[in-house]
Design a protein around this motif. Structure first.
Motif, PDB file in Angstrom:
ATOM      1  N   GLU A  53      -0.114   7.413   4.326  1.00  0.00           N
ATOM      2  CA  GLU A  53       1.052   6.818   4.988  1.00  0.00           C
ATOM      3  C   GLU A  53       0.851   6.744   6.506  1.00  0.00           C
ATOM      4  N   GLU A  56      -1.517   3.949   7.420  1.00  0.00           N
ATOM      5  CA  GLU A  56      -0.825   2.659   7.475  1.00  0.00           C
ATOM      6  C   GLU A  56      -0.013   2.543   8.755  1.00  0.00           C
ATOM      7  N   GLU A  59      -2.400   1.987  11.457  1.00  0.00           N
ATOM      8  CA  GLU A  59      -3.319   0.883  11.153  1.00  0.00           C
ATOM      9  C   GLU A  59      -4.758   1.314  11.415  1.00  0.00           C
ATOM     10  N   HIS A  61      -7.487   3.740   9.160  1.00  0.00           N
ATOM     11  CA  HIS A  61      -7.821   4.645   8.058  1.00  0.00           C
ATOM     12  C   HIS A  61      -8.915   5.646   8.451  1.00  0.00           C
TER      13      HIS A  61
END
Length: 472
Positions: A53, A56, A59, A61
């Motif tokens: 989460e 995201e 933005e 990973h």
């Protein structure tokens, strides 16, 4: 991918962070590592503290894994040891971090009850811009502390206590005593509740990395080898003599056989080879049928085979090769010969018991991609990548099969697919291997599965229940 998440096949077994205290501890550690804080009031973290989460939200990973080289981590609870490691760039990272938590569980339990523990899996390489850098990684060192520097302060207090005990005027040194008292207020009684962390260095021998499209490094074997997915005419410059490509099936098989890393399924006495072959035949038929858009969900093994035989297209070579092997197991006759160039060859072998068994199983999973069970268990990133290319018919079959057949009893399925690796079973296998002379396999000769073992007659074959249902 949502159907994977809903079935627990993706982002499963993550540790929930849902209380204000835990969120704040996480943010304090996150700010120390990255200079950022999350605005989320709840999220889920993996073994290293990575939260999908938050990825995201940012933005990014790779927010806890810059350059995919030195993995950073945030520990809020020792229960994270039960969680998977997501976005894993090196196959050794999970075992190293889990071993670190297990071996320091008492100290980490005490530390995480008051603060977050954060740190990094460090090596001598900080950015992998060249293939040569992969071979420079030989040792992983874990640097860790709490946000309030409890470990560093405990180490400092230990040194002060030692000074206090050995210096002649230690008892009259008010400044030294004052420092000890102030530090003890923050660390507690380190004699009764030590907070030092042990075994912070780990060797990195053979491993897989996602860098350069996926590379397997075997450097602790008799003949060091790198196996790359990059096409042969684009080979990277590795400082190693033998570099193989996935298209070099014969040389890969010869390497694995030479180093006693694999064996034919039918030679594995701790497995029911027939069960495994039948299941792999099912997977190949599913691939064959779903490629035509045919729905195969809830079909029995008999219905699958009947439907596959009625299609106009010929069944693939993988099916024909494995079916020949199955026919020999059931009926005898002429033994099939599967050379490494045969598409069914890697479906007919398994990884032997040795320290790098998981790594070899990962490699085999990529060499027999139609076996969705081994692909999911041994190489989840490759499974997710393949899943994204499948049509809905195969996606539905895969999610239904894995959630019902694998998740119902993971331990049993793993044992029946890979063998019994309990200490007692491994000792028995080791003792038996010590008594038997190992077969000789000269380097360069195509390793052909040894089907010389006497086949039991149907009347004496023991009937067992396979991992996927049905009595055989």
């Amino acid at each position: 991918m949502m159907r994977l998440v809903e079935r627990g096949l993706m982002y499963g077994n993550l540790f929930e962070v849902a209380t204000p205290a835990l969120v704040e501890r996480y943010n304090e550690a996150l700010e120390k590592l990255t200079g950022r804080r999350t605005l989320l009031s709840s999220f889920h973290i993996d073994l290293s503290g990575f939260a999908p989460e938050i990825a995201e939200e940012f933005e990014d990973h790779s927010y806890l894994n810059p350059h995919g080289c030195n993995r950073q981590f945030i520990l809020l609870s020792v229960e994270q040891k039960r969680s998977p490691l997501l976005n894993m760039n090196f196959s050794t990272s999970r075992s190293i971090l889990k071993k670190f938590i297990v071996e320091n569980e008492t100290a980490l339990f005490a530390l995480t009850s008051r603060d977050a523990v954060f740190g990094e899996l460090m090596n001598s390489v900080y950015r992998i811009s060249n293939a040569k850098h992969l071979l420079d990684i030989r040792q992983i060192r874990i640097e860790a502390d709490t946000v309030k520097r409890a470990i560093a302060k405990a180490s400092e207090l230990s040194k002060l206590v030692e000074r206090f005990q050995i210096e002649p005027d230690g008892w009259w040194n008010d400044e030294l005593a004052s420092k000890m008292i102030n530090l003890a207020k923050e660390t507690g009684d380190i004699r009764r509740y030590p907070v030092t962390l042990k075994n912070k260095s780990f060797q990195q021998g053979n491993f897989h990395t996602t860098h350069f499209d996926g590379v397997y490094v075997f450097r602790d074997t008799q003949l060091p080898v790198v196996i790359s997915k990059i096409p042969k005419d684009e080979f990277l410059d590795f400082p190693i003599e033998t570099v193989l490509n996935f298209s070099n099936r014969s040389l890969i098989a010869a390497f694995l056989e030479k180093n006693k890393l694999i064996q034919p399924l039918i030679d594995a006495e701790d497995l029911d080879a027939k069960d495994i072959i039948l299941q792999r035949l099912d997977f190949i038929m599913v691939e064959h049928l779903t490629s035509e858009g045919i729905t195969v969900k809830d079909l029995s093994r008999y219905e699958l085979r009947s439907l596959a035989l009625r299609t106009e297209k010929n069944l693939p070579d993988e099916f024909e090769g494995l079916n020949d092997l199955l026919r020999w197991l059931e009926q005898g006759g002429q033994k099939p010969t599967l050379s490494p160039e045969h598409p069914a060859y890697f479906y007919s072998v398994r990884a032997k018991f040795h320290p790098d068994r998981d790594l070899v199983n990962m490699l085999l999973a990529e060499l027999m991609p139609q076996d969705i069970l081994q692909l999911f268990i041994c190489h989840k990133e490759a499974f997710y990548t393949s899943y994204s290319t499948w049509n809905d018919a195969k996606r539905n079959y895969a999610t239904d099969f894995l959630s019902k057949e694998y998740f119902s009893d993971k331990t049993k399925v793993r044992r029946e697919l890979f063998g019994d690796d309990s200490p007692a079973a491994l000792k028995e296998l080791h003792d038996r291997n010590q008594r038997e002379a190992p077969p000789k396999q000269p380097w360069g000769k195509y390793p052909v599965p040894n089907y010389s073992r006497k086949k039991p007659t149907p009347s004496t074959r023991k009937k067992t229940k396979g991992p996927w249902g049905g009595t055989i």
